[in-house]
Scaffold this active site. Structure first.
Site, PDB file in Angstrom:
ATOM      1  N   ARG A 113       0.844  -1.201   0.000  1.00 16.62           N
ATOM      2  CA  ARG A 113       0.000   0.000   0.000  1.00 16.62           C
ATOM      3  C   ARG A 113       0.874   1.244   0.000  1.00 16.62           C
ATOM      4  NH1 ARG A 113       1.832   3.268   4.195  1.00 16.62           N
ATOM      5  NH2 ARG A 113       1.433   2.434   6.264  1.00 16.62           N
ATOM      6  N   GLU A 212      -6.806   7.211   7.721  1.00 18.20           N
ATOM      7  CA  GLU A 212      -5.764   8.031   8.373  1.00 18.20           C
ATOM      8  C   GLU A 212      -5.193   9.053   7.384  1.00 18.20           C
ATOM      9  OE1 GLU A 212      -2.751   6.006  10.756  1.00 18.20           O
ATOM     10  OE2 GLU A 212      -1.264   7.384   9.971  1.00 18.20           O
ATOM     11  N   ARG A 216      -5.504   5.578   0.783  1.00 16.14           N
ATOM     12  CA  ARG A 216      -4.583   4.459   0.937  1.00 16.14           C
ATOM     13  C   ARG A 216      -4.805   3.614  -0.308  1.00 16.14           C
ATOM     14  NH1 ARG A 216      -2.363   3.319   6.255  1.00 16.14           N
ATOM     15  NH2 ARG A 216      -1.767   5.385   6.962  1.00 16.14           N
ATOM     16  N   CYS A 258       0.799  10.775   9.533  1.00 15.41           N
ATOM     17  CA  CYS A 258       1.764  10.328  10.547  1.00 15.41           C
ATOM     18  C   CYS A 258       3.172  10.415   9.951  1.00 15.41           C
ATOM     19  CB  CYS A 258       1.452   8.891  10.964  1.00 15.41           C
ATOM     20  SG  CYS A 258       2.611   8.258  12.197  1.00 15.41           S
ATOM     21  N   THR A 260       5.680   8.772  10.382  1.00 19.54           N
ATOM     22  CA  THR A 260       6.331   7.469  10.122  1.00 19.54           C
ATOM     23  C   THR A 260       6.085   7.000   8.694  1.00 19.54           C
ATOM     24  OG1 THR A 260       4.396   6.215  10.832  1.00 19.54           O
ATOM     25  CG2 THR A 260       6.051   6.708  12.504  1.00 19.54           C
ATOM     26  N   ARG A 267       4.116   0.587   2.316  1.00 21.69           N
ATOM     27  CA  ARG A 267       4.350  -0.593   3.152  1.00 21.69           C
ATOM     28  C   ARG A 267       4.083  -1.811   2.283  1.00 21.69           C
ATOM     29  NH1 ARG A 267       3.455  -3.795   7.757  1.00 21.69           N
ATOM     30  NH2 ARG A 267       1.212  -3.983   7.563  1.00 21.69           N
ATOM     31  N   ARG A 296       5.497  -8.107  12.413  1.00 26.18           N
ATOM     32  CA  ARG A 296       4.340  -7.699  13.230  1.00 26.18           C
ATOM     33  C   ARG A 296       3.434  -8.892  13.475  1.00 26.18           C
ATOM     34  NH1 ARG A 296       2.211  -1.936  10.887  1.00 26.18           N
ATOM     35  NH2 ARG A 296       4.199  -0.924  10.675  1.00 26.18           N
ATOM     36  N   GLU A 301      -0.043  -3.841  13.101  1.00 28.60           N
ATOM     37  CA  GLU A 301       0.574  -3.105  14.203  1.00 28.60           C
ATOM     38  C   GLU A 301      -0.094  -3.381  15.554  1.00 28.60           C
ATOM     39  OE1 GLU A 301       0.872   0.930  13.143  1.00 28.60           O
ATOM     40  OE2 GLU A 301       2.212   1.382  14.799  1.00 28.60           O
TER      41      GLU A 301
HETATM   42  C1  CIR Z   1       1.892   6.283  17.996  1.00 27.86           C
HETATM   43  O1  CIR Z   1       2.470   7.372  18.115  1.00 27.86           O
HETATM   44  O2  CIR Z   1       2.174   5.289  18.668  1.00 27.86           O
HETATM   45  C2  CIR Z   1       0.768   6.178  17.004  1.00 27.86           C
HETATM   46  N1  CIR Z   1       0.422   7.479  16.544  1.00 27.86           N
HETATM   47  C3  CIR Z   1       1.149   5.273  15.850  1.00 27.86           C
HETATM   48  C4  CIR Z   1       2.470   5.555  15.242  1.00 27.86           C
HETATM   49  C5  CIR Z   1       2.623   4.914  13.892  1.00 27.86           C
HETATM   50  N2  CIR Z   1       3.272   3.733  13.765  1.00 27.86           N
HETATM   51  C6  CIR Z   1       4.526   3.342  14.121  1.00 27.86           C
HETATM   52  O3  CIR Z   1       5.212   3.808  14.940  1.00 27.86           O
HETATM   53  N3  CIR Z   1       4.958   2.298  13.442  1.00 27.86           N
END
Ligand code: CIR
Length: 343
Positions: A113, A212, A216, A258, A260, A267, A296, A301
């Site tokens: 994705r 989010e 996606r 986000c 990340t 991904r 994972r 997650e």
């Molecule tokens: C966090 O800060 O834990 C969430 N907002 C998710 C962060 C995104 N994923 C990651 O760290 N792999």
């Protein structure tokens, strides 16, 4: 790490904001507003409400990355393990790679994705109902222009009754409200308004709308033919980027809610059954580290591994091209399957 007094959070937390949002940075940034009116206090709501966050901050629009660069850049460099002089690598070409598991002994399914956002709309946690609906309409119009090979159906969740929605959910074709981290960031607001899914006729390509991220774009298929899945994804990305203006920065790549996810915003992963490696986790961890992979739980997650089915995907998204990500995954899976067979 203990946050400094004077910050809006004083919790014992391991999050990136606790690490990188110093009092000086907070004071420098706290009165700034992005063009859509987003503030640092809004950006860190999720991390404050959820002290167990790993990151704790969400961008509210593409300009957040410039306005709050003092805190977002160190977080990005830390999370993506970037070396000085880093930059997004734009390579995105169709790949030729052999299917590693044609009999599907180990690999159950492959899924790749990318996240994409439209530059002219605020990001998900910072949208009002009209903006969500306008974004959905813009994207629906783009779906109507897709070539025959990618065409499909868009379903708005607000048009479904509970039974119809649950039927989609069971097939993995709908998404629920996000977790408490997204909730605190405002991403779940007004759900299911403006949310929906596009599904191509062959069901391989899907697009989630207003989750989010605005989009996606997902390609998913049973088995381990990663190149085939990747190539279908590229076709869809190209068709949509011709119509929609994605939020992009030459250095940081595609900009996402986000931090990340920025960069390739990709991904690429598989669900893989590993009975022997489950009992020898250190082997799996070593291969994953050597090939820059993330292991994972079955549900993704923050979930557990069920019946020895692991979710294996790329750990890096920025400073590395989409093609290198797929190549790393392919080589890593080859090593994993070889080890599983020989244990
Ligand atoms: C966090 O800060 O834990 C969430 N907002 C998710 C962060 C995104 N994923 C990651 O760290 N792999």
């Amino acid at each position: 790490m203990k946050a400094e007094p004077g910050l809006p959070f004083h919790v014992f937390s391991q999050s990136s904001i606790t690490k990188h949002l110093t009092l000086k940075r907070y004071n420098d940034l706290k009165d700034i507003r992005t063009p859509s009116g987003y503030s640092l206090d809004q950006a860190i709501r999720s991390g404050i409400k959820n002290p167990d966050s790993s990151i704790g901050i969400y961008a509210g629009d593409m300009e957040s990355y410039d306005c709050f660069a003092q805190v977002l850049l160190p977080i990005i460099e830390d999370y993506h393990h970037l070396e000085p002089g880093w930059s997004h690598k734009p390579d995105l070409q169709e790949a030729v790679l052999p299917d590693l598991d044609p009999k599907q002994t180990f690999i159950r399914s492959s899924r790749i994705r990318v996240a994409r956002n439209l530059g002219r709309f605020p990001f998900s946690g910072n949208m009002n109902p009209d903006q969500r609906l306008a974004l959905e309409e813009t994207v629906k119009q783009a779906f109507k222009t897709l070539p025959e090979t990618l065409s499909g159906t868009y379903t708005s969740f607000t048009n479904l009754n509970e039974k119809q929605f649950n039927a989609l959910l069971e097939k993995g074709l709908a998404f629920r409200k996000g977790d408490r981290f997204m909730d605190a960031a405002g991403i779940n607001r007004d759900y299911p308004l403006g949310r929906g899914i596009f599904i191509s006729r062959d069901k391989v390509v899907r697009v989630w709308v207003n989750e989010e991220d605005h989009l996606r774009i997902i390609a998913q298929s049973p088995g381990g033919d990663i190149a085939c899945v990747f190539n279908r994804l590229i076709q869809m990305i190209r068709a949509l980027e011709d119509k929609l203006h994605f939020a992009f920065d030459r250095r940081k790549g595609f900009l996402t809610a986000c931090p990340t996810n920025i960069g390739t915003a990709m991904r690429a992963g598989v669900h893989i059954h590993l009975e022997k490696l489950e009992k020898n986790p250190s082997f799996l961890e070593t291969i994953a580290r050597d090939h820059h992979l993330q292991i994972r739980g079955t549900g993704g997650e923050k979930t557990a591994v069920e019946q020895a089915v692991f979710d294996v995907s790329n750990a890096r998204r920025l400073g590395i091209s989409a093609n290198t990500i797929v190549k790393d995954l392919h080589e890593g899976l080859q090593a994993i399957i070889h080890t599983e067979r020989n244990l």
